[in-house]
Design a protein around this motif. Structure first.
Motif, PDB file in Angstrom:
ATOM      1  N   LEU A  57      22.429  -1.276  12.447  1.00  0.00           N
ATOM      2  CA  LEU A  57      22.110  -0.203  11.745  1.00  0.00           C
ATOM      3  C   LEU A  57      20.625  -0.676  10.994  1.00  0.00           C
ATOM      4  CD1 LEU A  57      25.041   1.694  10.475  1.00  0.00           C
ATOM      5  CD2 LEU A  57      23.586   2.121  12.349  1.00  0.00           C
ATOM      6  N   HIS A  58      20.812  -1.785  10.076  1.00  0.00           N
ATOM      7  CA  HIS A  58      19.650  -2.365   9.474  1.00  0.00           C
ATOM      8  C   HIS A  58      18.421  -2.644  10.528  1.00  0.00           C
ATOM      9  CE1 HIS A  58      18.328  -4.363   5.973  1.00  0.00           C
ATOM     10  NE2 HIS A  58      18.001  -5.425   6.397  1.00  0.00           N
ATOM     11  N   ARG A  59      18.663  -3.064  11.536  1.00  0.00           N
ATOM     12  CA  ARG A  59      17.465  -3.349  12.336  1.00  0.00           C
ATOM     13  C   ARG A  59      16.738  -2.232  12.983  1.00  0.00           C
ATOM     14  NH1 ARG A  59      16.336  -9.010  12.042  1.00  0.00           N
ATOM     15  NH2 ARG A  59      18.436  -9.757  12.036  1.00  0.00           N
ATOM     16  N   LEU A  60      17.636  -1.026  12.962  1.00  0.00           N
ATOM     17  CA  LEU A  60      17.095   0.260  13.565  1.00  0.00           C
ATOM     18  C   LEU A  60      16.409   0.907  12.244  1.00  0.00           C
ATOM     19  CD1 LEU A  60      19.919   1.813  15.612  1.00  0.00           C
ATOM     20  CD2 LEU A  60      17.637   1.277  16.328  1.00  0.00           C
ATOM     21  N   ALA A  61      17.001   0.908  11.140  1.00  0.00           N
ATOM     22  CA  ALA A  61      16.316   1.496   9.846  1.00  0.00           C
ATOM     23  C   ALA A  61      14.894   0.739   9.776  1.00  0.00           C
ATOM     24  CB  ALA A  61      17.256   1.168   8.625  1.00  0.00           C
ATOM     25  N   SER A  62      14.768  -0.395   9.900  1.00  0.00           N
ATOM     26  CA  SER A  62      13.536  -1.191   9.814  1.00  0.00           C
ATOM     27  C   SER A  62      12.414  -0.552  10.572  1.00  0.00           C
ATOM     28  CB  SER A  62      13.484  -2.806   9.792  1.00  0.00           C
ATOM     29  OG  SER A  62      13.773  -3.118  11.282  1.00  0.00           O
ATOM     30  N   ARG A  63      12.704   0.256  11.786  1.00  0.00           N
ATOM     31  CA  ARG A  63      12.006   0.561  12.659  1.00  0.00           C
ATOM     32  C   ARG A  63      11.278   1.994  12.318  1.00  0.00           C
ATOM     33  NH1 ARG A  63      11.642  -2.316  17.250  1.00  0.00           N
ATOM     34  NH2 ARG A  63      12.927  -4.018  17.092  1.00  0.00           N
ATOM     35  N   GLY A  64      11.015   2.443  11.120  1.00  0.00           N
ATOM     36  CA  GLY A  64      10.410   3.730  10.756  1.00  0.00           C
ATOM     37  C   GLY A  64      11.118   4.768  10.642  1.00  0.00           C
ATOM     38  N   GLU A  65      10.630   5.850  10.506  1.00  0.00           N
ATOM     39  CA  GLU A  65      11.193   7.298  10.103  1.00  0.00           C
ATOM     40  C   GLU A  65      12.527   7.530  10.854  1.00  0.00           C
ATOM     41  OE1 GLU A  65      10.581  11.925   9.739  1.00  0.00           O
ATOM     42  OE2 GLU A  65       8.872  10.625  10.116  1.00  0.00           O
ATOM     43  N   HIS A  66      12.706   7.469  12.402  1.00  0.00           N
ATOM     44  CA  HIS A  66      13.624   7.613  13.128  1.00  0.00           C
ATOM     45  C   HIS A  66      14.444   6.594  13.490  1.00  0.00           C
ATOM     46  CE1 HIS A  66      11.902  11.853  13.721  1.00  0.00           C
ATOM     47  NE2 HIS A  66      10.780  10.958  13.744  1.00  0.00           N
ATOM     48  N   GLY A  67      14.116   5.243  13.026  1.00  0.00           N
ATOM     49  CA  GLY A  67      14.889   4.338  13.386  1.00  0.00           C
ATOM     50  C   GLY A  67      15.311   4.220  14.871  1.00  0.00           C
ATOM     51  N   ARG A  68      14.278   3.977  15.693  1.00  0.00           N
ATOM     52  CA  ARG A  68      14.341   4.041  17.034  1.00  0.00           C
ATOM     53  C   ARG A  68      13.986   2.569  17.591  1.00  0.00           C
ATOM     54  NH1 ARG A  68      12.344   8.826  20.943  1.00  0.00           N
ATOM     55  NH2 ARG A  68      14.153  10.115  19.811  1.00  0.00           N
ATOM     56  N   ALA A  69      14.819   2.208  18.814  1.00  0.00           N
ATOM     57  CA  ALA A  69      14.340   0.747  19.385  1.00  0.00           C
ATOM     58  C   ALA A  69      15.148   1.023  20.842  1.00  0.00           C
ATOM     59  CB  ALA A  69      14.806  -0.117  18.642  1.00  0.00           C
ATOM     60  N   THR A  70      14.709   0.194  21.809  1.00  0.00           N
ATOM     61  CA  THR A  70      15.279   0.134  23.020  1.00  0.00           C
ATOM     62  C   THR A  70      16.553  -0.996  22.811  1.00  0.00           C
ATOM     63  OG1 THR A  70      14.001  -1.886  23.938  1.00  0.00           O
ATOM     64  CG2 THR A  70      13.112   0.430  24.049  1.00  0.00           C
ATOM     65  N   PRO A  71      17.528  -0.700  23.628  1.00  0.00           N
ATOM     66  CA  PRO A  71      18.776  -1.759  23.556  1.00  0.00           C
ATOM     67  C   PRO A  71      18.433  -3.130  23.750  1.00  0.00           C
ATOM     68  CG  PRO A  71      19.439   0.218  24.614  1.00  0.00           C
ATOM     69  CD  PRO A  71      17.841   0.442  24.620  1.00  0.00           C
ATOM     70  N   SER A  72      17.080  -3.327  24.411  1.00  0.00           N
ATOM     71  CA  SER A  72      16.701  -4.867  24.884  1.00  0.00           C
ATOM     72  C   SER A  72      15.849  -5.043  23.582  1.00  0.00           C
ATOM     73  CB  SER A  72      15.833  -5.022  25.956  1.00  0.00           C
ATOM     74  OG  SER A  72      14.702  -3.951  25.859  1.00  0.00           O
ATOM     75  N   GLU A  73      15.186  -4.526  22.882  1.00  0.00           N
ATOM     76  CA  GLU A  73      14.676  -5.017  21.674  1.00  0.00           C
ATOM     77  C   GLU A  73      15.786  -5.230  20.424  1.00  0.00           C
ATOM     78  OE1 GLU A  73      10.610  -2.104  21.829  1.00  0.00           O
ATOM     79  OE2 GLU A  73      12.329  -1.405  20.810  1.00  0.00           O
ATOM     80  N   LEU A  74      16.601  -4.408  20.409  1.00  0.00           N
ATOM     81  CA  LEU A  74      17.813  -4.658  19.496  1.00  0.00           C
ATOM     82  C   LEU A  74      18.392  -5.945  20.066  1.00  0.00           C
ATOM     83  CD1 LEU A  74      19.230  -1.187  18.757  1.00  0.00           C
ATOM     84  CD2 LEU A  74      17.968  -2.589  17.259  1.00  0.00           C
ATOM     85  N   SER A  75      18.738  -6.430  21.179  1.00  0.00           N
ATOM     86  CA  SER A  75      19.294  -7.240  21.536  1.00  0.00           C
ATOM     87  C   SER A  75      18.449  -8.606  21.128  1.00  0.00           C
ATOM     88  CB  SER A  75      19.568  -7.443  23.170  1.00  0.00           C
ATOM     89  OG  SER A  75      20.389  -6.575  23.529  1.00  0.00           O
ATOM     90  N   ALA A  76      17.062  -8.259  21.522  1.00  0.00           N
ATOM     91  CA  ALA A  76      16.369  -9.714  20.995  1.00  0.00           C
ATOM     92  C   ALA A  76      16.354  -9.916  19.583  1.00  0.00           C
ATOM     93  CB  ALA A  76      14.816  -9.283  21.494  1.00  0.00           C
ATOM     94  N   ASP A  77      16.245  -8.889  18.789  1.00  0.00           N
ATOM     95  CA  ASP A  77      16.203  -9.019  17.382  1.00  0.00           C
ATOM     96  C   ASP A  77      17.523  -9.609  17.025  1.00  0.00           C
ATOM     97  OD1 ASP A  77      13.765  -7.896  16.877  1.00  0.00           O
ATOM     98  OD2 ASP A  77      14.437  -5.649  16.245  1.00  0.00           O
ATOM     99  N   LEU A  78      18.658  -9.325  17.667  1.00  0.00           N
ATOM    100  CA  LEU A  78      19.943  -9.697  16.856  1.00  0.00           C
ATOM    101  C   LEU A  78      20.441 -10.988  17.682  1.00  0.00           C
ATOM    102  CD1 LEU A  78      21.461  -6.062  16.711  1.00  0.00           C
ATOM    103  CD2 LEU A  78      21.031  -7.798  14.752  1.00  0.00           C
ATOM    104  N   LYS A  79      19.652 -11.344  18.722  1.00  0.00           N
ATOM    105  CA  LYS A  79      19.895 -12.583  19.549  1.00  0.00           C
ATOM    106  C   LYS A  79      21.516 -12.316  20.178  1.00  0.00           C
ATOM    107  CE  LYS A  79      17.021 -15.641  16.873  1.00  0.00           C
ATOM    108  NZ  LYS A  79      15.999 -14.689  16.534  1.00  0.00           N
ATOM    109  N   LEU A  80      21.514 -11.218  20.921  1.00  0.00           N
ATOM    110  CA  LEU A  80      22.654 -10.834  21.632  1.00  0.00           C
ATOM    111  C   LEU A  80      22.245 -10.653  22.796  1.00  0.00           C
ATOM    112  CD1 LEU A  80      24.164  -7.802  19.358  1.00  0.00           C
ATOM    113  CD2 LEU A  80      25.266 -10.345  19.977  1.00  0.00           C
ATOM    114  N   SER A  81      23.378 -10.981  23.936  1.00  0.00           N
ATOM    115  CA  SER A  81      23.376 -10.615  25.270  1.00  0.00           C
ATOM    116  C   SER A  81      23.200  -8.945  25.217  1.00  0.00           C
ATOM    117  CB  SER A  81      24.609 -11.061  26.155  1.00  0.00           C
ATOM    118  OG  SER A  81      25.601 -10.312  25.891  1.00  0.00           O
TER     119      SER A  81
END
Length: 170
Positions: A57-81
């Motif tokens: 949620l924190h990573r999404l919230a950092s992405r502006g008003e709608h808190g929107r990202a692709t799953p691959s962007e979140l995977s990279a941010d969080l270092k997850l498969s």
């Protein structure tokens, strides 16, 4: 007035070679980080989140008003498969904290965004965490906080600078 680190140093004085000043700084930093970790756990428990849920949620919230990202962007941010990210998103979506939506730029792509409930839950956790951080740092004057921030930054820059045996972080 002695704190637990003063007592720790007194117990070890003369028994092992260490610089007492360095030991005091490093041990106090460790204890403060442990305190912050416990206060974060308390904040998350109060709002019904697990750490992995909050971090997403924190990573999404950092992405502006709608808190929107692709799953691959979140995977990279969080270092997850990708599979690990899918599991996280499934859990958060079932809880009503995120939703998957078609991308506005490319209808073939799916984005993940915070729901109103997800943003509200994240904000409640941030408020509780913020109170604990303010309590800890609030014993310092604004000028002392500025000095401490500058000193910690110098230390962090030193350890973030890759040495000859380290690869830079990406």
């Amino acid at each position: 007035m002695d704190d637990s680190v003063d007592r720790h140093i007194a117990r070890w004085r003369g028994k092992t070679p260490f610089d007492e000043r360095v030991e005091a700084i490093v041990t106090r930093l460790q204890f403060l980080v442990r305190h912050l970790s416990r206060s974060k756990d308390t904040a998350l428990a109060m709002v019904g989140l697990q750490d992995f849920e909050f971090e997403t949620l924190h990573r999404l919230a950092s992405r502006g008003e709608h808190g929107r990202a692709t799953p691959s962007e979140l995977s990279a941010d969080l270092k997850l498969s990708p599979a690990g990210m899918t599991g996280r998103l499934d859990t958060l979506e079932k809880a009503g904290l995120v939703r998957r939506v078609r991308s506005e730029e490319d209808r073939r792509r799916v984005d993940v965004e915070l729901t109103e409930e997800g943003r509200a839950t994240w904000l409640r956790a941030m408020d509780v965490r913020g109170e604990a951080e303010e309590d800890m740092v609030g014993v310092l004057t604004t000028a002392d906080q500025d000095v401490l921030a500058a000193l910690l930054k110098r230390m962090l820059l030193q350890v973030e600078e890759p040495g000859p045996h380290e690869a830079p972080e990406e």
